[in-house]
Design a protein around this motif. Structure first.
Motif, PDB file in Angstrom:
ATOM      1  N   PRO A   5       0.827  -1.214   0.000  1.00  0.00           N
ATOM      2  CA  PRO A   5       0.000   0.000   0.000  1.00  0.00           C
ATOM      3  C   PRO A   5       0.859   1.262   0.000  1.00  0.00           C
ATOM      4  O   PRO A   5       1.824   1.394   0.756  1.00  0.00           O
ATOM      5  CB  PRO A   5      -0.806  -0.120   1.294  1.00  0.00           C
ATOM      6  N   VAL A   6       0.502   2.208  -0.855  1.00  0.00           N
ATOM      7  CA  VAL A   6       1.199   3.488  -0.978  1.00  0.00           C
ATOM      8  C   VAL A   6       0.149   4.588  -0.963  1.00  0.00           C
ATOM      9  O   VAL A   6      -0.921   4.449  -1.559  1.00  0.00           O
ATOM     10  CB  VAL A   6       2.031   3.556  -2.272  1.00  0.00           C
ATOM     11  N   ALA A 212       3.736  22.683  -7.757  1.00  0.00           N
ATOM     12  CA  ALA A 212       3.037  21.831  -6.805  1.00  0.00           C
ATOM     13  C   ALA A 212       3.969  20.720  -6.351  1.00  0.00           C
ATOM     14  O   ALA A 212       4.949  20.387  -7.032  1.00  0.00           O
ATOM     15  CB  ALA A 212       1.770  21.235  -7.426  1.00  0.00           C
ATOM     16  N   ALA A 213       3.652  20.127  -5.211  1.00  0.00           N
ATOM     17  CA  ALA A 213       4.464  19.025  -4.688  1.00  0.00           C
ATOM     18  C   ALA A 213       3.593  18.125  -3.830  1.00  0.00           C
ATOM     19  O   ALA A 213       2.636  18.586  -3.189  1.00  0.00           O
ATOM     20  CB  ALA A 213       5.641  19.558  -3.870  1.00  0.00           C
ATOM     21  N   VAL A 214       3.916  16.843  -3.814  1.00  0.00           N
ATOM     22  CA  VAL A 214       3.267  15.882  -2.922  1.00  0.00           C
ATOM     23  C   VAL A 214       4.334  15.017  -2.279  1.00  0.00           C
ATOM     24  O   VAL A 214       5.459  14.897  -2.782  1.00  0.00           O
ATOM     25  CB  VAL A 214       2.246  14.969  -3.661  1.00  0.00           C
ATOM     26  N   VAL A 215       3.969  14.410  -1.176  1.00  0.00           N
ATOM     27  CA  VAL A 215       4.809  13.401  -0.529  1.00  0.00           C
ATOM     28  C   VAL A 215       4.045  12.089  -0.545  1.00  0.00           C
ATOM     29  O   VAL A 215       2.857  12.043  -0.189  1.00  0.00           O
ATOM     30  CB  VAL A 215       5.177  13.788   0.917  1.00  0.00           C
ATOM     31  N   LEU A 216       4.706  11.032  -0.980  1.00  0.00           N
ATOM     32  CA  LEU A 216       4.160   9.677  -0.946  1.00  0.00           C
ATOM     33  C   LEU A 216       4.849   8.897   0.173  1.00  0.00           C
ATOM     34  O   LEU A 216       6.019   9.138   0.477  1.00  0.00           O
ATOM     35  CB  LEU A 216       4.411   8.945  -2.267  1.00  0.00           C
ATOM     36  N   ALA A 217       4.128   7.946   0.739  1.00  0.00           N
ATOM     37  CA  ALA A 217       4.717   7.076   1.751  1.00  0.00           C
ATOM     38  C   ALA A 217       4.043   5.714   1.686  1.00  0.00           C
ATOM     39  O   ALA A 217       2.899   5.593   1.239  1.00  0.00           O
ATOM     40  CB  ALA A 217       4.574   7.682   3.146  1.00  0.00           C
ATOM     41  N   ALA A 218       4.745   4.697   2.130  1.00  0.00           N
ATOM     42  CA  ALA A 218       4.246   3.326   2.065  1.00  0.00           C
ATOM     43  C   ALA A 218       3.849   2.830   3.446  1.00  0.00           C
ATOM     44  O   ALA A 218       4.461   3.197   4.461  1.00  0.00           O
ATOM     45  CB  ALA A 218       5.306   2.407   1.470  1.00  0.00           C
ATOM     46  N   GLY A 219       2.800   1.993   3.467  1.00  0.00           N
ATOM     47  CA  GLY A 219       2.422   1.238   4.649  1.00  0.00           C
ATOM     48  C   GLY A 219       2.300   2.028   5.938  1.00  0.00           C
ATOM     49  O   GLY A 219       1.673   3.087   5.996  1.00  0.00           O
ATOM     50  N   ASP A 220       2.933   1.504   6.983  1.00  0.00           N
ATOM     51  CA  ASP A 220       2.850   2.133   8.300  1.00  0.00           C
ATOM     52  C   ASP A 220       3.481   3.514   8.315  1.00  0.00           C
ATOM     53  O   ASP A 220       3.097   4.360   9.128  1.00  0.00           O
ATOM     54  CB  ASP A 220       3.524   1.242   9.341  1.00  0.00           C
ATOM     55  N   GLN A 360     -12.074   0.185   9.243  1.00  0.00           N
ATOM     56  CA  GLN A 360     -11.358  -0.469   8.150  1.00  0.00           C
ATOM     57  C   GLN A 360      -9.867  -0.305   8.356  1.00  0.00           C
ATOM     58  O   GLN A 360      -9.383   0.772   8.710  1.00  0.00           O
ATOM     59  CB  GLN A 360     -11.732   0.159   6.804  1.00  0.00           C
ATOM     60  N   SER A 361      -9.108  -1.373   8.170  1.00  0.00           N
ATOM     61  CA  SER A 361      -7.655  -1.288   8.219  1.00  0.00           C
ATOM     62  C   SER A 361      -7.128  -1.316   6.796  1.00  0.00           C
ATOM     63  O   SER A 361      -7.837  -1.695   5.866  1.00  0.00           O
ATOM     64  CB  SER A 361      -7.062  -2.452   9.011  1.00  0.00           C
ATOM     65  N   GLU A 362      -5.865  -0.940   6.624  1.00  0.00           N
ATOM     66  CA  GLU A 362      -5.314  -0.871   5.282  1.00  0.00           C
ATOM     67  C   GLU A 362      -5.236  -2.236   4.616  1.00  0.00           C
ATOM     68  O   GLU A 362      -5.210  -2.363   3.410  1.00  0.00           O
ATOM     69  CB  GLU A 362      -3.931  -0.209   5.308  1.00  0.00           C
ATOM     70  N   GLY A 363      -5.256  -3.301   5.385  1.00  0.00           N
ATOM     71  CA  GLY A 363      -5.251  -4.624   4.773  1.00  0.00           C
ATOM     72  C   GLY A 363      -6.563  -4.958   4.081  1.00  0.00           C
ATOM     73  O   GLY A 363      -6.622  -5.830   3.233  1.00  0.00           O
ATOM     74  N   ASP A 364      -7.648  -4.246   4.474  1.00  0.00           N
ATOM     75  CA  ASP A 364      -8.956  -4.480   3.863  1.00  0.00           C
ATOM     76  C   ASP A 364      -9.122  -3.634   2.614  1.00  0.00           C
ATOM     77  O   ASP A 364      -9.898  -2.699   2.563  1.00  0.00           O
ATOM     78  CB  ASP A 364     -10.065  -4.129   4.864  1.00  0.00           C
ATOM     79  N   GLN A 365      -8.364  -3.943   1.575  1.00  0.00           N
ATOM     80  CA  GLN A 365      -8.395  -3.130   0.384  1.00  0.00           C
ATOM     81  C   GLN A 365      -9.578  -3.483  -0.485  1.00  0.00           C
ATOM     82  O   GLN A 365      -9.986  -4.617  -0.597  1.00  0.00           O
ATOM     83  CB  GLN A 365      -7.097  -3.307  -0.410  1.00  0.00           C
TER      84      GLN A 365
END
Length: 366
Positions: A5-6, A212-220, A360-365
């Protein structure tokens, strides 16, 4: 296996302006970078991957993006890449990097200054160099051909297009970053002269400078940096044939294919409530709504869209950022964001973003 997940965890943009002659690209970009990194409490050196989008032919010099790295701070050395495209495509590259597990966080930024030159002349350089470019058809004239084809097909009319303009620029009254805000009623707009028939000035995007700018991050990491991350459920980009004469300008099959691959039409997917569409011309929103299957229950371009601010090379990234920001604020649960590049919706990127619902948790995609 579920993909890693990202999420988009932060977004920032400039106050878009018609001209920013007193600022270089670096000076325009630096406050945006400071804002987006400050939102997640990170420094540039703590970012795992950096990717940017800009255009050398817009800037008028080769390898112009290297100057912008002065605003990022490339010492100590960073992992960095660049695309000669709108920043939405830089976000795609960074997303793939994080999906592959090669970084935990990514900084994506893009910028463009259209004010120094004649944009309608500059953008003819995007065209086929053998048959179309020597004729110098500008993007407004090509969009007018597309709009007239839609009208001839019966898919829209000039009053409906004026309604699109009024709604978008009316929505922009709540956007402090927009270049144009507010609009007269559609009937009043129709009293204006044509710019290129059937398009009037309200049917066309403003010319301006912005970043413009964004920050992406993964998982926790994403959950640690943002209270409600905007998870990227799917993203894809496709391209139409380069030759405009072999395309049906009233359709955008590349947009529909990208949306399908991004999961927008999955049978078990929840409906979207927000759409940020990169439609620089009013007629293009008509096409995109049809290809994405958006009904009246979807709020389209609550930011005002590209009709309110269209900084070249950043407007597409802004659509993803605006959609993500609404999820961050709890104003949207599931959104679709679209970016385009080239004449008449030639290249198209579609992303589906989703916030976690209660329980809902992130595992429940989806």
């Amino acid at each position: 296996m579920n993909p890693r997940p990202v999420a988009i965890v932060a977004f920032a943009q400039t106050r878009h302006r018609r001209r920013s002659a007193e600022l270089s690209e670096v000076e325009m970009l630096m406050p945006v970078l400071h804002e987006v990194l400050g939102a997640v409490g990170l420094r540039a050196g703590e970012i795992g991957f950096t990717c940017s989008g800009s255009s050398d032919y817009l800037a008028g010099r080769a390898f112009s993006f290297t100057m912008a790295l002065d605003g990022v701070g490339a010492s100590p050395p960073i992992s960095e890449s660049h695309v000669e495209m709108d920043g939405a495509w830089a976000l795609y590259e960074a997303w793939v990097k994080l999906l592959a597990g090669e970084a935990e966080t990514a900084l994506v930024y893009s910028y463009g200054k259209s004010s120094p030159g004649e944009l309608r002349d500059v953008l003819t350089r995007q065209l086929d160099p053998y048959y179309l470019a020597p004729l110098w058809p500008d993007p407004v004239s090509l969009a007018a051909l597309q709009a007239q084809a839609l009208i001839d097909e019966g898919a829209t009319d000039e009053r409906a297009l004026a309604g699109v303009a009024a709604r978008n620029r009316g929505a922009a009254e709540h956007n402090p970053h927009a270049q144009l805000t507010g609009s007269a009623a559609p009937d009043a707009l129709l009293a204006d002269p044509y710019l290129v028939r059937p398009l009037r000035r309200h049917d066309c995007p403003p010319i301006g400078d912005g970043a413009a700018a964004v920050v992406l991050a993964a998982g926790d990491t994403a959950r640690r940096l943002c209270r409600r991350p905007a998870w990227i459920r799917g993203m894809d980009h496709r391209i139409e044939a380069h030759a405009l004469g072999v395309r049906d300008l009233t359709r955008s099959p590349s947009t529909r294919l990208a949306a399908r691959n991004a999961g927008l039409f999955d049978d078990d997917a929840a409906p979207v409530d927000t759409a940020e569409l990169h439609a620089p011309f009013t007629s293009q929103e008509v096409i995109l709504r049809r290809e994405l299957g958006l009904d009246e229950g979807v709020r389209v371009n609550p930011s005002g869209g590209a009709l309110a601010a269209n900084p070249m090379m950043a407007a597409g990234l802004i659509r993803l950022g605006e959609a993500a920001a609404r999820i961050h604020r709890g104003e949207s649960d599931r959104a679709v964001a679209h970016a385009t590049s080239g004449p008449c919706l030639q290249q198209n990127l579609v992303a589906v973003l989703e916030g976690e619902r209660d329980g809902q948790s992130e595992g429940d995609q989806t």
